[in-house]
Motif scaffolding. Structure first.
Motif, PDB file in Angstrom:
ATOM      1  N   SER A  16       0.830  -1.206   0.000  1.00 40.76           N
ATOM      2  CA  SER A  16       0.000   0.000   0.000  1.00 40.76           C
ATOM      3  C   SER A  16       0.864   1.255   0.000  1.00 40.76           C
ATOM      4  CB  SER A  16      -0.931  -0.010   1.209  1.00 40.76           C
ATOM      5  OG  SER A  16      -1.676   1.183   1.264  1.00 40.76           O
ATOM      6  N   VAL A  17       1.889   1.263   0.830  1.00 35.61           N
ATOM      7  CA  VAL A  17       2.792   2.416   0.895  1.00 35.61           C
ATOM      8  C   VAL A  17       3.422   2.670  -0.473  1.00 35.61           C
ATOM      9  CG1 VAL A  17       4.949   3.289   1.902  1.00 35.61           C
ATOM     10  CG2 VAL A  17       3.264   2.126   3.364  1.00 35.61           C
ATOM     11  N   LEU A  18       3.957   1.615  -1.080  1.00 35.10           N
ATOM     12  CA  LEU A  18       4.609   1.764  -2.385  1.00 35.10           C
ATOM     13  C   LEU A  18       3.604   2.189  -3.459  1.00 35.10           C
ATOM     14  CD1 LEU A  18       7.450  -0.273  -3.844  1.00 35.10           C
ATOM     15  CD2 LEU A  18       5.503   0.234  -5.273  1.00 35.10           C
ATOM     16  N   THR A  19       2.419   1.616  -3.441  1.00 40.68           N
ATOM     17  CA  THR A  19       1.407   1.944  -4.451  1.00 40.68           C
ATOM     18  C   THR A  19       0.988   3.402  -4.346  1.00 40.68           C
ATOM     19  OG1 THR A  19       0.598  -0.338  -4.393  1.00 40.68           O
ATOM     20  CG2 THR A  19      -0.841   1.291  -5.413  1.00 40.68           C
ATOM     21  N   ASN A  20       0.768   3.879  -3.142  1.00 36.12           N
ATOM     22  CA  ASN A  20       0.390   5.278  -2.963  1.00 36.12           C
ATOM     23  C   ASN A  20       1.530   6.216  -3.352  1.00 36.12           C
ATOM     24  OD1 ASN A  20      -2.447   5.688  -1.784  1.00 36.12           O
ATOM     25  ND2 ASN A  20      -1.678   3.888  -0.722  1.00 36.12           N
ATOM     26  N   TRP A  21       2.763   5.844  -3.050  1.00 40.57           N
ATOM     27  CA  TRP A  21       3.924   6.616  -3.493  1.00 40.57           C
ATOM     28  C   TRP A  21       3.965   6.650  -5.027  1.00 40.57           C
ATOM     29  CZ3 TRP A  21       8.132   5.609  -6.524  1.00 40.57           C
ATOM     30  CH2 TRP A  21       9.187   6.519  -6.470  1.00 40.57           C
ATOM     31  N   LEU A  22       3.714   5.509  -5.646  1.00 40.45           N
ATOM     32  CA  LEU A  22       3.715   5.418  -7.100  1.00 40.45           C
ATOM     33  C   LEU A  22       2.601   6.272  -7.707  1.00 40.45           C
ATOM     34  CD1 LEU A  22       5.274   4.077  -9.379  1.00 40.45           C
ATOM     35  CD2 LEU A  22       3.800   2.084  -9.137  1.00 40.45           C
ATOM     36  N   GLY A  23       1.483   6.372  -7.024  1.00 37.99           N
ATOM     37  CA  GLY A  23       0.412   7.253  -7.472  1.00 37.99           C
ATOM     38  C   GLY A  23       0.887   8.690  -7.574  1.00 37.99           C
ATOM     39  N   PHE A 140      11.101  -5.483  -9.796  1.00 38.48           N
ATOM     40  CA  PHE A 140      11.124  -6.404  -8.666  1.00 38.48           C
ATOM     41  C   PHE A 140      11.856  -5.727  -7.514  1.00 38.48           C
ATOM     42  CE2 PHE A 140      11.114  -9.023 -12.522  1.00 38.48           C
ATOM     43  CZ  PHE A 140       9.914  -9.692 -12.330  1.00 38.48           C
ATOM     44  N   VAL A 141      11.286  -5.816  -6.330  1.00 42.72           N
ATOM     45  CA  VAL A 141      11.846  -5.150  -5.155  1.00 42.72           C
ATOM     46  C   VAL A 141      12.195  -6.201  -4.106  1.00 42.72           C
ATOM     47  CG1 VAL A 141      11.500  -3.344  -3.424  1.00 42.72           C
ATOM     48  CG2 VAL A 141      10.335  -3.172  -5.654  1.00 42.72           C
ATOM     49  N   PRO A 142      13.460  -6.664  -4.096  1.00 45.19           N
ATOM     50  CA  PRO A 142      13.870  -7.591  -3.038  1.00 45.19           C
ATOM     51  C   PRO A 142      14.144  -6.805  -1.751  1.00 45.19           C
ATOM     52  CG  PRO A 142      15.717  -7.139  -4.484  1.00 45.19           C
ATOM     53  CD  PRO A 142      14.520  -6.411  -5.052  1.00 45.19           C
ATOM     54  N   ALA A 143      14.166  -7.488  -0.627  1.00 51.11           N
ATOM     55  CA  ALA A 143      14.456  -6.849   0.666  1.00 51.11           C
ATOM     56  C   ALA A 143      13.705  -5.529   0.789  1.00 51.11           C
ATOM     57  CB  ALA A 143      15.966  -6.651   0.829  1.00 51.11           C
ATOM     58  N   VAL A 144      12.406  -5.592   0.576  1.00 52.28           N
ATOM     59  CA  VAL A 144      11.564  -4.392   0.515  1.00 52.28           C
ATOM     60  C   VAL A 144      11.696  -3.526   1.763  1.00 52.28           C
ATOM     61  CG1 VAL A 144       9.458  -5.514   1.384  1.00 52.28           C
ATOM     62  CG2 VAL A 144       9.281  -3.529  -0.119  1.00 52.28           C
ATOM     63  N   TYR A 145      11.960  -4.124   2.902  1.00 53.81           N
ATOM     64  CA  TYR A 145      12.068  -3.350   4.148  1.00 53.81           C
ATOM     65  C   TYR A 145      13.269  -2.394   4.127  1.00 53.81           C
ATOM     66  CZ  TYR A 145       8.439  -6.385   5.872  1.00 53.81           C
ATOM     67  OH  TYR A 145       7.239  -7.032   6.023  1.00 53.81           O
ATOM     68  N   ASN A 146      14.235  -2.644   3.233  1.00 54.24           N
ATOM     69  CA  ASN A 146      15.385  -1.742   3.089  1.00 54.24           C
ATOM     70  C   ASN A 146      15.119  -0.626   2.087  1.00 54.24           C
ATOM     71  OD1 ASN A 146      16.902  -3.330   4.866  1.00 54.24           O
ATOM     72  ND2 ASN A 146      17.612  -4.644   3.203  1.00 54.24           N
ATOM     73  N   VAL A 148      11.629   0.595   1.229  1.00 57.37           N
ATOM     74  CA  VAL A 148      10.353   1.299   1.408  1.00 57.37           C
ATOM     75  C   VAL A 148      10.133   1.507   2.903  1.00 57.37           C
ATOM     76  CG1 VAL A 148       7.863   1.224   1.011  1.00 57.37           C
ATOM     77  CG2 VAL A 148       9.420   0.255  -0.690  1.00 57.37           C
ATOM     78  N   ASP A 149       9.841   2.751   3.257  1.00 52.51           N
ATOM     79  CA  ASP A 149       9.585   3.132   4.633  1.00 52.51           C
ATOM     80  C   ASP A 149       8.112   3.479   4.780  1.00 52.51           C
ATOM     81  OD1 ASP A 149      10.847   4.253   7.316  1.00 52.51           O
ATOM     82  OD2 ASP A 149       9.439   5.774   6.590  1.00 52.51           O
ATOM     83  N   LYS A 150       7.485   3.024   5.856  1.00 53.75           N
ATOM     84  CA  LYS A 150       6.037   3.251   6.037  1.00 53.75           C
ATOM     85  C   LYS A 150       5.667   4.730   6.036  1.00 53.75           C
ATOM     86  CE  LYS A 150       4.342  -0.959   7.927  1.00 53.75           C
ATOM     87  NZ  LYS A 150       3.074  -1.421   7.476  1.00 53.75           N
ATOM     88  N   LYS A 152       7.881   7.422   4.839  1.00 53.61           N
ATOM     89  CA  LYS A 152       8.525   8.186   3.759  1.00 53.61           C
ATOM     90  C   LYS A 152       8.262   7.625   2.365  1.00 53.61           C
ATOM     91  CE  LYS A 152      12.299   9.397   6.866  1.00 53.61           C
ATOM     92  NZ  LYS A 152      13.710   9.168   7.156  1.00 53.61           N
ATOM     93  N   GLY A 153       7.797   6.403   2.271  1.00 56.29           N
ATOM     94  CA  GLY A 153       7.617   5.776   0.961  1.00 56.29           C
ATOM     95  C   GLY A 153       8.918   5.162   0.481  1.00 56.29           C
ATOM     96  N   VAL A 154       9.213   5.322  -0.796  1.00 56.07           N
ATOM     97  CA  VAL A 154      10.426   4.751  -1.378  1.00 56.07           C
ATOM     98  C   VAL A 154      11.630   5.576  -0.917  1.00 56.07           C
ATOM     99  CG1 VAL A 154      11.650   4.276  -3.538  1.00 56.07           C
ATOM    100  CG2 VAL A 154       9.201   3.773  -3.348  1.00 56.07           C
ATOM    101  N   VAL A 155      12.605   4.897  -0.287  1.00 57.25           N
ATOM    102  CA  VAL A 155      13.777   5.589   0.247  1.00 57.25           C
ATOM    103  C   VAL A 155      15.075   5.158  -0.437  1.00 57.25           C
ATOM    104  CG1 VAL A 155      12.730   6.063   2.487  1.00 57.25           C
ATOM    105  CG2 VAL A 155      13.967   3.906   2.145  1.00 57.25           C
ATOM    106  N   CYS A 156      14.997   4.306  -1.408  1.00 56.62           N
ATOM    107  CA  CYS A 156      16.159   3.813  -2.147  1.00 56.62           C
ATOM    108  C   CYS A 156      16.226   4.533  -3.492  1.00 56.62           C
ATOM    109  CB  CYS A 156      16.038   2.302  -2.334  1.00 56.62           C
ATOM    110  SG  CYS A 156      17.255   1.579  -3.438  1.00 56.62           S
ATOM    111  N   GLU A 157      17.338   5.213  -3.756  1.00 57.57           N
ATOM    112  CA  GLU A 157      17.473   5.981  -4.999  1.00 57.57           C
ATOM    113  C   GLU A 157      17.341   5.104  -6.242  1.00 57.57           C
ATOM    114  OE1 GLU A 157      20.701   8.788  -5.414  1.00 57.57           O
ATOM    115  OE2 GLU A 157      20.664   9.156  -3.250  1.00 57.57           O
ATOM    116  N   ASP A 158      17.946   3.921  -6.206  1.00 59.19           N
ATOM    117  CA  ASP A 158      17.873   3.029  -7.362  1.00 59.19           C
ATOM    118  C   ASP A 158      16.429   2.599  -7.628  1.00 59.19           C
ATOM    119  OD1 ASP A 158      18.963   1.123  -9.425  1.00 59.19           O
ATOM    120  OD2 ASP A 158      18.119  -0.335  -7.997  1.00 59.19           O
ATOM    121  N   LEU A 159      15.704   2.240  -6.582  1.00 59.49           N
ATOM    122  CA  LEU A 159      14.304   1.843  -6.751  1.00 59.49           C
ATOM    123  C   LEU A 159      13.468   3.018  -7.240  1.00 59.49           C
ATOM    124  CD1 LEU A 159      11.997  -0.160  -6.561  1.00 59.49           C
ATOM    125  CD2 LEU A 159      11.815   0.395  -4.110  1.00 59.49           C
ATOM    126  N   ASP A 160      13.698   4.184  -6.685  1.00 59.89           N
ATOM    127  CA  ASP A 160      13.005   5.402  -7.119  1.00 59.89           C
ATOM    128  C   ASP A 160      13.160   5.572  -8.632  1.00 59.89           C
ATOM    129  OD1 ASP A 160      13.003   8.354  -7.888  1.00 59.89           O
ATOM    130  OD2 ASP A 160      12.293   8.539  -5.818  1.00 59.89           O
TER     131      ASP A 160
END
Length: 181
Positions: A16-23, A140-146, A148-150, A152-160
């Motif tokens: 949900s956090v990632l989806t809303n960030w993606l929105g 694909f997002v492995p180790a999602v806890y590293n 995505v933050d509940k 802040k949303g996406v906190v990884c520059e590469d994933l962003d």
């Protein structure tokens, strides 16, 4: 409009956090969007009677999907596949119009090392059977806890970057198929 589907009914999930960030990313790109949270579906959605007597919220979600130019599915991995709630929801949608010639985009998240590769591949099979257009650029997002933050949303520059590139490509893909925004 793009519909973004949270692929679990677990409240407060990282999906949900990632989806809303993606929105927000789609909004920045000038595309109207709607986030569909499976956790918003009432408990009677999961009753056998729901196939013939659909709850009002399921009908609302169905309308959003039927009126969207594309669908983004963010799926966590549940026991090597998608959540049962997601599969049930897909099964409740009208055949064939829900996915016939509709572009579908995938983001898989998992705490493990493969980033929900299996559920995304299973979803591609399901949507392919329903004659959807599978967008090939999956994230694909492995180790999602590293990543995505509940709060802040996406906190990884590469994933962003990967998600923004995917969103831009998906908009172009939908447009190339004659979909309007």
């Amino acid at each position: 409009m793009i519909s973004l589907l949270v692929g679990t009914n677990r409240e407060g999930s990282l999906s949900s956090v990632l989806t809303n960030w993606l929105g927000q990313v789609y909004q920045e790109l000038g595309v109207e969007h709607k986030v569909l949270e499976l956790s918003d579906l009432p408990p009677e959605t999961f009753s056998p009677q729901a196939y013939t007597n659909k709850p009002k919220k399921v009908e609302e979600f169905t309308d959003f999907i039927l009126n969207s130019s594309g669908l983004v599915v963010v799926t966590p991995e549940y026991n090597g596949s998608m959540s049962g709630a997601l599969k049930l929801f897909i099964d409740m949608l009208p055949f064939p119009e829900s996915f016939e010639n509709r572009p579908i985009c995938y983001v898989g998240i998992a705490s493990g090392q493969f980033g929900a590769l299996r559920p995304v591949e299973h979803l591609q099979q399901v949507f392919g059977y329903r004659n959807a257009y599978n967008f090939p650029k999956r994230v694909f997002v492995p180790a999602v806890y590293n990543s995505v933050d509940k709060e802040k949303g996406v906190v990884c520059e590469d994933l962003d970057k990967r998600l923004r590139d995917q969103a831009t490509g998906f908009i172009e893909y939908c447009s190339s198929l004659g979909k309007k925004f």
